[in-house]
Design a protein around this motif. Structure first.
Motif, PDB file in Angstrom:
ATOM      1  N   UNK A  42     -69.884  43.349 -54.617  1.00  0.00           N
ATOM      2  CA  UNK A  42     -69.822  42.012 -54.015  1.00  0.00           C
ATOM      3  C   UNK A  42     -71.127  41.593 -53.356  1.00  0.00           C
ATOM      4  N   UNK A  43     -71.975  42.550 -53.058  1.00  0.00           N
ATOM      5  CA  UNK A  43     -73.251  42.255 -52.396  1.00  0.00           C
ATOM      6  C   UNK A  43     -73.012  41.363 -51.169  1.00  0.00           C
ATOM      7  N   UNK A  44     -72.156  41.850 -50.267  1.00  0.00           N
ATOM      8  CA  UNK A  44     -71.787  41.089 -49.080  1.00  0.00           C
ATOM      9  C   UNK A  44     -72.926  41.048 -48.075  1.00  0.00           C
ATOM     10  N   UNK A  45     -73.112  39.891 -47.455  1.00  0.00           N
ATOM     11  CA  UNK A  45     -74.052  39.797 -46.344  1.00  0.00           C
ATOM     12  C   UNK A  45     -73.420  40.514 -45.150  1.00  0.00           C
ATOM     13  N   UNK A  46     -74.196  40.764 -44.132  1.00  0.00           N
ATOM     14  CA  UNK A  46     -73.673  41.445 -42.941  1.00  0.00           C
ATOM     15  C   UNK A  46     -72.538  40.625 -42.325  1.00  0.00           C
ATOM     16  N   UNK A  53     -64.022  43.047 -44.341  1.00  0.00           N
ATOM     17  CA  UNK A  53     -63.367  44.352 -44.313  1.00  0.00           C
ATOM     18  C   UNK A  53     -62.098  44.400 -43.470  1.00  0.00           C
ATOM     19  N   UNK A  54     -62.030  43.768 -42.305  1.00  0.00           N
ATOM     20  CA  UNK A  54     -60.742  43.794 -41.583  1.00  0.00           C
ATOM     21  C   UNK A  54     -59.615  43.129 -42.376  1.00  0.00           C
ATOM     22  N   UNK A  55     -59.908  42.022 -43.041  1.00  0.00           N
ATOM     23  CA  UNK A  55     -58.897  41.333 -43.851  1.00  0.00           C
ATOM     24  C   UNK A  55     -58.487  42.213 -45.029  1.00  0.00           C
ATOM     25  N   UNK A  56     -59.466  42.756 -45.718  1.00  0.00           N
ATOM     26  CA  UNK A  56     -59.182  43.575 -46.901  1.00  0.00           C
ATOM     27  C   UNK A  56     -58.452  44.858 -46.527  1.00  0.00           C
ATOM     28  N   UNK A  57     -58.854  45.496 -45.442  1.00  0.00           N
ATOM     29  CA  UNK A  57     -58.197  46.736 -45.021  1.00  0.00           C
ATOM     30  C   UNK A  57     -56.737  46.504 -44.647  1.00  0.00           C
ATOM     31  N   UNK A  58     -56.455  45.382 -44.002  1.00  0.00           N
ATOM     32  CA  UNK A  58     -55.066  45.038 -43.682  1.00  0.00           C
ATOM     33  C   UNK A  58     -54.263  44.865 -44.961  1.00  0.00           C
ATOM     34  N   UNK A  59     -54.847  44.166 -45.926  1.00  0.00           N
ATOM     35  CA  UNK A  59     -54.204  43.985 -47.231  1.00  0.00           C
ATOM     36  C   UNK A  59     -53.924  45.337 -47.882  1.00  0.00           C
ATOM     37  N   UNK A 114     -56.208  33.562 -49.977  1.00  0.00           N
ATOM     38  CA  UNK A 114     -56.339  32.424 -49.055  1.00  0.00           C
ATOM     39  C   UNK A 114     -57.072  32.825 -47.776  1.00  0.00           C
ATOM     40  N   UNK A 115     -56.880  34.061 -47.318  1.00  0.00           N
ATOM     41  CA  UNK A 115     -57.593  34.529 -46.120  1.00  0.00           C
ATOM     42  C   UNK A 115     -59.077  34.763 -46.392  1.00  0.00           C
ATOM     43  N   UNK A 116     -59.401  35.195 -47.607  1.00  0.00           N
ATOM     44  CA  UNK A 116     -60.800  35.504 -47.935  1.00  0.00           C
ATOM     45  C   UNK A 116     -61.609  34.290 -48.389  1.00  0.00           C
ATOM     46  N   UNK A 124     -66.746  35.197 -55.167  1.00  0.00           N
ATOM     47  CA  UNK A 124     -66.720  36.596 -54.745  1.00  0.00           C
ATOM     48  C   UNK A 124     -65.301  37.155 -54.747  1.00  0.00           C
ATOM     49  N   UNK A 125     -64.303  36.316 -54.588  1.00  0.00           N
ATOM     50  CA  UNK A 125     -62.918  36.792 -54.717  1.00  0.00           C
ATOM     51  C   UNK A 125     -62.670  37.236 -56.159  1.00  0.00           C
ATOM     52  N   UNK A 126     -63.173  36.464 -57.113  1.00  0.00           N
ATOM     53  CA  UNK A 126     -63.058  36.868 -58.521  1.00  0.00           C
ATOM     54  C   UNK A 126     -63.831  38.164 -58.772  1.00  0.00           C
ATOM     55  N   UNK A 127     -65.014  38.286 -58.169  1.00  0.00           N
ATOM     56  CA  UNK A 127     -65.791  39.522 -58.302  1.00  0.00           C
ATOM     57  C   UNK A 127     -65.034  40.699 -57.679  1.00  0.00           C
ATOM     58  N   UNK A 128     -64.326  40.427 -56.579  1.00  0.00           N
ATOM     59  CA  UNK A 128     -63.525  41.470 -55.935  1.00  0.00           C
ATOM     60  C   UNK A 128     -62.435  41.953 -56.881  1.00  0.00           C
ATOM     61  N   UNK A 129     -61.737  41.029 -57.496  1.00  0.00           N
ATOM     62  CA  UNK A 129     -60.671  41.411 -58.442  1.00  0.00           C
ATOM     63  C   UNK A 129     -61.242  42.250 -59.580  1.00  0.00           C
TER      64      UNK A 129
END
Length: 148
Positions: A42-46, A53-59, A114-116, A124-129
């Protein structure tokens, strides 16, 4: 993804499954590998990473609970003898429970999107999938190869 970024992930995958370890330890190692893989893909910025990560970890925690806790109870009732002995009414009830769980999984995935969306955007959500699918394929391939 460049070869320099990809090789460490491959070596980590190989080393993860080279040694027999308790399942909790394996699960934690897989989680760490998945985090590294997704971060790279995803090449996420800081700023994005701090919110992502908090949203994804909860998921992930909720998804794990749904898959392993609820599905485990379904699987116990799904062996051949049990299914053959079920009445149509019992089978219909079990099927309804399973479908309800699948619907909850879909709703959880939609909530993640929807949260992301405001955090990382739709691209980036598509890249995440894609990253999740790629990671899972590589993990399965590695497991199959380690059993040979």
């Amino acid at each position: 993804m460049t070869l320099k970024k990809f090789l460490p992930i491959v070596f980590l995958l190989i080393s993860t499954f080279s040694f027999a370890q308790p399942s909790d330890e394996k699960r934690e190692q897989i989680k760490q590998l998945k985090v590294a893989f997704i971060t790279t893909e995803l090449d996420l910025s800081k700023d994005e990473a701090e919110k992502f990560w908090p949203i994804y970890n909860t998921f992930e925690e909720k998804q794990f609970e749904m898959r392993h806790e609820k599905m485990r109870s379904f699987k116990k009732r799904m062996d051949k003898e049990s299914v053959d002995k079920m009445s149509e009414k019992e089978a219909a009830a079990l099927l309804a429970q399973m479908e309800d769980n699948e619907e909850k999984m879909l709703q959880l995935r939609k909530k993640l999107s929807s949260d992301l969306r405001p955090v990382i955007g739709s691209v980036k959500i598509l890249k995440l999938r894609k990253a999740e699918d790629d990671f899972n394929r590589k993990l399965i391939k590695q497991i199959k190869e380690s059993k040979k």
